[in-house]
Design a protein around this motif. Structure first.
Motif, PDB file in Angstrom:
ATOM      1  N   ARG A 281       2.974 -10.458  -0.964  1.00  0.00           N
ATOM      2  CA  ARG A 281       3.463  -9.454  -0.024  1.00  0.00           C
ATOM      3  C   ARG A 281       3.740  -8.125  -0.718  1.00  0.00           C
ATOM      4  NH1 ARG A 281       8.137  -7.332   1.644  1.00  0.00           N
ATOM      5  NH2 ARG A 281       8.223  -6.608   3.819  1.00  0.00           N
TER       6      ARG A 281
ATOM      7  N   ARG B 194      -1.236  -4.449   1.407  1.00  0.00           N
ATOM      8  CA  ARG B 194      -1.094  -3.209   2.164  1.00  0.00           C
ATOM      9  C   ARG B 194      -1.366  -3.470   3.638  1.00  0.00           C
ATOM     10  NH1 ARG B 194       0.960  -2.233  -1.791  1.00  0.00           N
ATOM     11  NH2 ARG B 194       0.706  -0.508  -3.276  1.00  0.00           N
ATOM     12  N   ASP B 195      -0.620  -2.797   4.499  1.00  0.00           N
ATOM     13  CA  ASP B 195      -0.862  -2.759   5.939  1.00  0.00           C
ATOM     14  C   ASP B 195      -1.014  -4.160   6.543  1.00  0.00           C
ATOM     15  OD1 ASP B 195      -0.718  -0.018   5.732  1.00  0.00           O
ATOM     16  OD2 ASP B 195      -2.879   0.195   5.380  1.00  0.00           O
ATOM     17  N   ARG B 196      -2.235  -4.474   7.027  1.00  0.00           N
ATOM     18  CA  ARG B 196      -2.423  -5.742   7.735  1.00  0.00           C
ATOM     19  C   ARG B 196      -2.138  -6.934   6.832  1.00  0.00           C
ATOM     20  NH1 ARG B 196      -8.038  -6.485  10.750  1.00  0.00           N
ATOM     21  NH2 ARG B 196      -7.200  -4.588  11.721  1.00  0.00           N
TER      22      ARG B 196
ATOM     23  N   ARG C 177      -0.080  -7.043   4.379  1.00  0.00           N
ATOM     24  CA  ARG C 177       1.371  -7.133   4.181  1.00  0.00           C
ATOM     25  C   ARG C 177       2.028  -7.807   5.372  1.00  0.00           C
ATOM     26  NH1 ARG C 177       4.612  -4.582   0.547  1.00  0.00           N
ATOM     27  NH2 ARG C 177       6.774  -4.159   1.120  1.00  0.00           N
ATOM     28  N   ARG C 178       1.592  -7.485   6.586  1.00  0.00           N
ATOM     29  CA  ARG C 178       2.141  -8.134   7.786  1.00  0.00           C
ATOM     30  C   ARG C 178       1.839  -9.635   7.769  1.00  0.00           C
ATOM     31  NH1 ARG C 178       0.297  -3.301  10.198  1.00  0.00           N
ATOM     32  NH2 ARG C 178      -1.629  -4.309  10.899  1.00  0.00           N
TER      33      ARG C 178
END
Length: 344
Positions: A104, A108-110, A112-113
């Motif tokens: 995590r 980055r971005d997606r 990370r989610r």
């Protein structure tokens, strides 16, 4: 005078399990609370509060599980087949949250989610599976000729599901009070709110599990002075000296509620630890001296004394080292965590 090696190893494993539950419990609880955080920034702070210690916390699970295999092989050979599936669920959850923890911070971005979701899911799965293991242990396993004689899903009952929900709530309480201890500003306020909610859930589920245990397991009822169940009379000579244990739990919950209400940063966490200590002492009263409930006691399940003695020499060196290192890490990383500190 010779040492009672079986008793020493039973005590060591009991202490290791308790340390695992209270130490890894708060970072599992942090993951359970992850979906309720306001922003990725708050989640970063939440993870950073446990980043220096979470690997070390799981050391105690290795010592408890490995110690059971080495010191009480008969108990291990009975309990593992009885609880294979929830144990595998727990390990899957711990592995998933461990991978998500590291990935995590670098995603980055997606991505990370995604790893945020996996960290929360792995934490909930591991906590729930541990509750199923605990519930399966409490309700007992079928043993014939020192072998597990039940089915692969004997652990899956309404009672074990209730215990699992209670443990998830308890871990959430530990996580919330840990965040009260370690965070500031809005996140601290959110942690205070989560503490109140999880404390109520823990109190209700703990009471429900306690009552269900007395009803469903008469042997435990007898040990607590309820030989005829809840509708029968109380044997006060048995119950009175044991009443201190639930009172310790009530005192712990009082510390949580009052400390949270008064804005204390440390006392709610102490109260949550006290609640878990009370529950653990209650289990000890209910099952000692058995390592497989009411089938195999710790002397029957122990390895030969020469093996126990050899392992004790190694443990006498390793255990103080682990304790000293753990204490040092917690001391070095004491204090509040802010968005400007920790991993980035």
């Amino acid at each position: 005078m010779s040492l009672d090696l079986a008793l020493i190893w039973a005590g060591l494993i009991a202490v290791a399990v308790l340390l695992y539950v209270v130490l890894d419990g708060f970072d599992l609880g942090l993951g359970i609370l992850f979906p309720f955080a306001r922003s990725p920034r708050d989640r970063d702070v939440m993870m950073n509060t446990v980043a220096p210690v979470w690997d070390g916390n799981e050391t105690w699970l290795v010592l408890g599980g490995g110690g059971l295999l080495a010191a009480f092989p008969l108990a291990y050979s009975i309990l593992m087949p009885a609880l294979y599936l929830p144990v595998l669920m727990m390990l899957a959850g711990l592995i998933l949250r461990g991978v998500a923890f590291e990935f995590r911070f670098r995603a980055r971005d997606r991505g990370r989610r995604f790893w945020t979701q996996m960290f929360a899911f792995g934490s909930i799965l591991a906590a729930f599976a541990q509750g199923l293991i605990l519930g399966g242990f409490i309700q007992g396993v079928q043993v014939v000729d020192d072998r597990f004689a039940g089915g692969p899903f004997d652990w899956f009952t309404p009672y074990t599901l209730l215990v699992a929900c209670g443990l998830v709530a308890g871990y959430a309480l530990l996580g919330a009070t840990w965040l009260m201890l370690k965070t500031t500003d809005d996140l601290h306020g959110d942690a205070r709110k989560w503490t109140g909610i999880s404390a109520v859930a823990t109190a209700v589920l703990l009471a429900a599990v306690s009552l269900a245990t007395l009803v469903a397991h008469p042997v435990i009822g007898e040990r607590w002075g309820w030989p005829d169940g809840l509708m029968g009379g109380i044997d006060w000579a048995v119950f009175a000296p044991r009443a201190l244990i639930p009172l310790i739990g009530v005192a712990g919950l009082a510390m949580v509620f009052l400390g949270s209400r008064k804005g204390s940063h440390g006392w709610p966490f102490v109260g949550a630890l006290t609640v878990f200590l009370s529950g653990y002492l209650g289990l000890a009263i209910s099952f000692a001296p058995y390592v497989v409930p009411y089938a195999v006691n710790f002397r029957q399940g122990a390895a030969p004394d020469n093996a126990l003695g050899l392992m004790l020499w190694g443990t006498a060196f390793i255990l103080p080292t682990i304790l000293a290192y753990t204490a040092w890490v917690y001391w070095v990383f004491r204090g509040k965590m802010t968005p400007e500190t920790g991993y980035h």
